[in-house]
Design a protein around this motif. Structure first.
Motif, PDB file in Angstrom:
ATOM      1  N   GLY A  65     -19.907  28.749 -24.747  1.00 38.72           N
ATOM      2  CA  GLY A  65     -18.870  27.751 -24.502  1.00 38.72           C
ATOM      3  C   GLY A  65     -17.679  28.317 -23.749  1.00 38.72           C
ATOM      4  N   GLY A  66     -17.248  29.515 -24.143  1.00 41.09           N
ATOM      5  CA  GLY A  66     -16.115  30.133 -23.457  1.00 41.09           C
ATOM      6  C   GLY A  66     -16.438  30.479 -22.013  1.00 41.09           C
ATOM      7  N   GLN A  67     -17.675  30.943 -21.762  1.00 46.75           N
ATOM      8  CA  GLN A  67     -18.083  31.258 -20.390  1.00 46.75           C
ATOM      9  C   GLN A  67     -18.177  29.997 -19.546  1.00 46.75           C
ATOM     10  N   ARG A  68     -18.659  28.916 -20.134  1.00 52.35           N
ATOM     11  CA  ARG A  68     -18.740  27.651 -19.388  1.00 52.35           C
ATOM     12  C   ARG A  68     -17.347  27.150 -19.016  1.00 52.35           C
ATOM     13  N   GLN A  69     -16.386  27.353 -19.917  1.00 55.47           N
ATOM     14  CA  GLN A  69     -15.031  26.924 -19.572  1.00 55.47           C
ATOM     15  C   GLN A  69     -14.465  27.791 -18.449  1.00 55.47           C
ATOM     16  N   ARG A  70     -14.842  29.053 -18.400  1.00 60.64           N
ATOM     17  CA  ARG A  70     -14.431  29.912 -17.288  1.00 60.64           C
ATOM     18  C   ARG A  70     -15.029  29.406 -15.972  1.00 60.64           C
ATOM     19  N   ILE A  71     -16.249  28.909 -16.037  1.00 61.03           N
ATOM     20  CA  ILE A  71     -16.877  28.331 -14.838  1.00 61.03           C
ATOM     21  C   ILE A  71     -16.100  27.100 -14.386  1.00 61.03           C
ATOM     22  N   ASN A  72     -15.702  26.270 -15.339  1.00 59.99           N
ATOM     23  CA  ASN A  72     -14.898  25.091 -14.999  1.00 59.99           C
ATOM     24  C   ASN A  72     -13.567  25.487 -14.363  1.00 59.99           C
ATOM     25  N   ILE A  73     -12.968  26.539 -14.874  1.00 55.06           N
ATOM     26  CA  ILE A  73     -11.707  27.018 -14.306  1.00 55.06           C
ATOM     27  C   ILE A  73     -11.931  27.507 -12.879  1.00 55.06           C
ATOM     28  N   ALA A  74     -13.025  28.245 -12.670  1.00 56.60           N
ATOM     29  CA  ALA A  74     -13.339  28.737 -11.320  1.00 56.60           C
ATOM     30  C   ALA A  74     -13.544  27.573 -10.361  1.00 56.60           C
ATOM     31  N   LYS A  75     -14.227  26.531 -10.819  1.00 59.23           N
ATOM     32  CA  LYS A  75     -14.445  25.355  -9.972  1.00 59.23           C
ATOM     33  C   LYS A  75     -13.116  24.681  -9.632  1.00 59.23           C
ATOM     34  N   ALA A  76     -12.221  24.583 -10.621  1.00 61.62           N
ATOM     35  CA  ALA A  76     -10.920  23.949 -10.386  1.00 61.62           C
ATOM     36  C   ALA A  76     -10.076  24.746  -9.392  1.00 61.62           C
ATOM     37  N   LEU A  77     -10.302  26.052  -9.340  1.00 63.44           N
ATOM     38  CA  LEU A  77      -9.516  26.913  -8.445  1.00 63.44           C
ATOM     39  C   LEU A  77     -10.097  27.005  -7.044  1.00 63.44           C
TER      40      LEU A  77
END
Length: 348
Positions: free
Chosen positions: A173-185
């Motif tokens: 879950g934490g890694q997936r949220q990091r992916i979402n952050i990368a996409k937002a950036l």
């Protein structure tokens, strides 16, 4: 409510330091009756006359219990939900006045990170394709440049670039949220709405993600609207905090002021529920337990929306809507029982 008041007018800031300005924002969802010839019979007043500024490089936290309008406010600011009324500005651009095509061109400057890290990701796409999608859609570079940017973003959020070929279900879950952050950036935004981005994560992971948000803000100069229900976590990441109740802001001030001198009885109740690490202080402090139920947003109470649960409510609270005003420098409040000098009859 009176005309919007700048929430930074006493600290020397100027108009060009404001990243986002929200003026008298409302979002009401109509309630209709009938199948063929439906007519509106009411409305859910999810956001009701909200105003605030967010400065460049600042994190404004928004807290409140479930259903108070936090997430709707974030979506309405980005025009993911069309506001019923009010104005939202990104610097000098009025977002709420833009047509669809104009808004599409503005999207790269403002992004959103959602609560559910799994539902936010396409399970059929690899991580590389997910992160690259905004750049492909906006045609921001050649295929090679986009691939390089994806690798750079994965490193930036603390993930192994070699895992770009993997799929969302292969991550925690934490890694997936990091992916979402990368996409937002991916498109180099200036403003990000974080809609409860840590509430679905384990407590041990929450601090890591919050620290990542802070590191990225320092590196990239990002501005955040950070929505959460965990007041202690919001205080950790935010510069200022807005406390919402039934679609309205009850109190807005710095984290220090909110901790040392909460003026609104609703804020005092929330603060009294935050655990204190010192056992002696925890034992000696007084908990403020609110009685009664939260009213329905389809039928808001007259006067102050909090009066039916407020332990110190008076007649004026049931008859008149309190003005949202600055009671002391940089401390805004919607309460009849605080004077202009910041004194208050509110007792903890």
């Amino acid at each position: 409510m009176s005309e919007h008041i700048s929430s930074q007018k006493h600290d020397g800031t100027t108009e060009d330091q404001i990243m986002v300005r929200v003026q008298n924002l409302k979002k009401h969802f109509p309630i209709t009756k009938g199948v063929i010839w439906s007519k509106q019979v009411g409305a859910v007043k999810a956001v009701n006359n909200v105003s605030f500024d967010i400065m460049k490089g600042e994190t404004l936290g928004v807290v409140g219990e479930s259903g108070c309008g936090k997430s709707t406010t974030g979506r309405a600011i980005l025009s993911l939900l069309k506001p019923t009324s009010g104005k939202v500005f990104l610097e000098d651009i009025e977002i709420t006045a833009l047509k669809d095509e104009e808004l599409r061109h503005l999207r790269p400057r403002m992004q959103m990170i959602f609560q559910d890290s799994y539902d936010s990701l396409n399970p059929r796409h690899s991580v590389a394709k997910i992160i690259a999608e905004p750049m492909v859609v906006n045609k921001t570079g050649s295929p090679r440049e986009i691939r390089d940017r994806v690798m750079e973003l994965l490193e930036l959020v603390g993930l192994n670039p070699n895992h770009a070929v993997r799929y969302p279900h292969e991550f925690s879950g934490g890694q997936r949220q990091r992916i979402n952050i990368a996409k937002a950036l991916a498109l180099n935004p200036e403003f990000i709405v974080c809609d409860e981005p840590i509430s679905a994560l384990d407590v041990s992971i929450q601090a890591q993600i919050v620290n990542l948000f802070q590191d990225l803000q320092e590196q990239l100069g990002l501005t955040y609207l950070f929505i959460a229900h965990d007041l202690s976590m919001v205080q950790h990441i935010s510069h200022r905090v807005a406390v919402m109740y039934l679609g309205q802001i009850m109190e807005l001030t710095s984290c220090k002021n909110l901790s040392d001198n909460p003026l609104h009885p609703y804020t005092q109740s929330l603060m009294s529920a935050v655990p204190i690490p010192d056992p002696k202080q925890e034992l000696n402090r007084t908990r403020i337990i609110l009685e009664g139920e939260v009213p329905s947003p389809t039928n808001l109470p007259r006067g102050c929306v909090f009066h039916n649960r407020c332990p110190i409510a008076q007649d004026i609270c049931t008859d008149q809507v309190p003005e949202y005003r600055e009671v002391i420098p940089n401390h805004f409040l919607a309460c009849h029982l605080a004077d202009d000098k910041g004194g208050s009859s509110i007792a903890a």
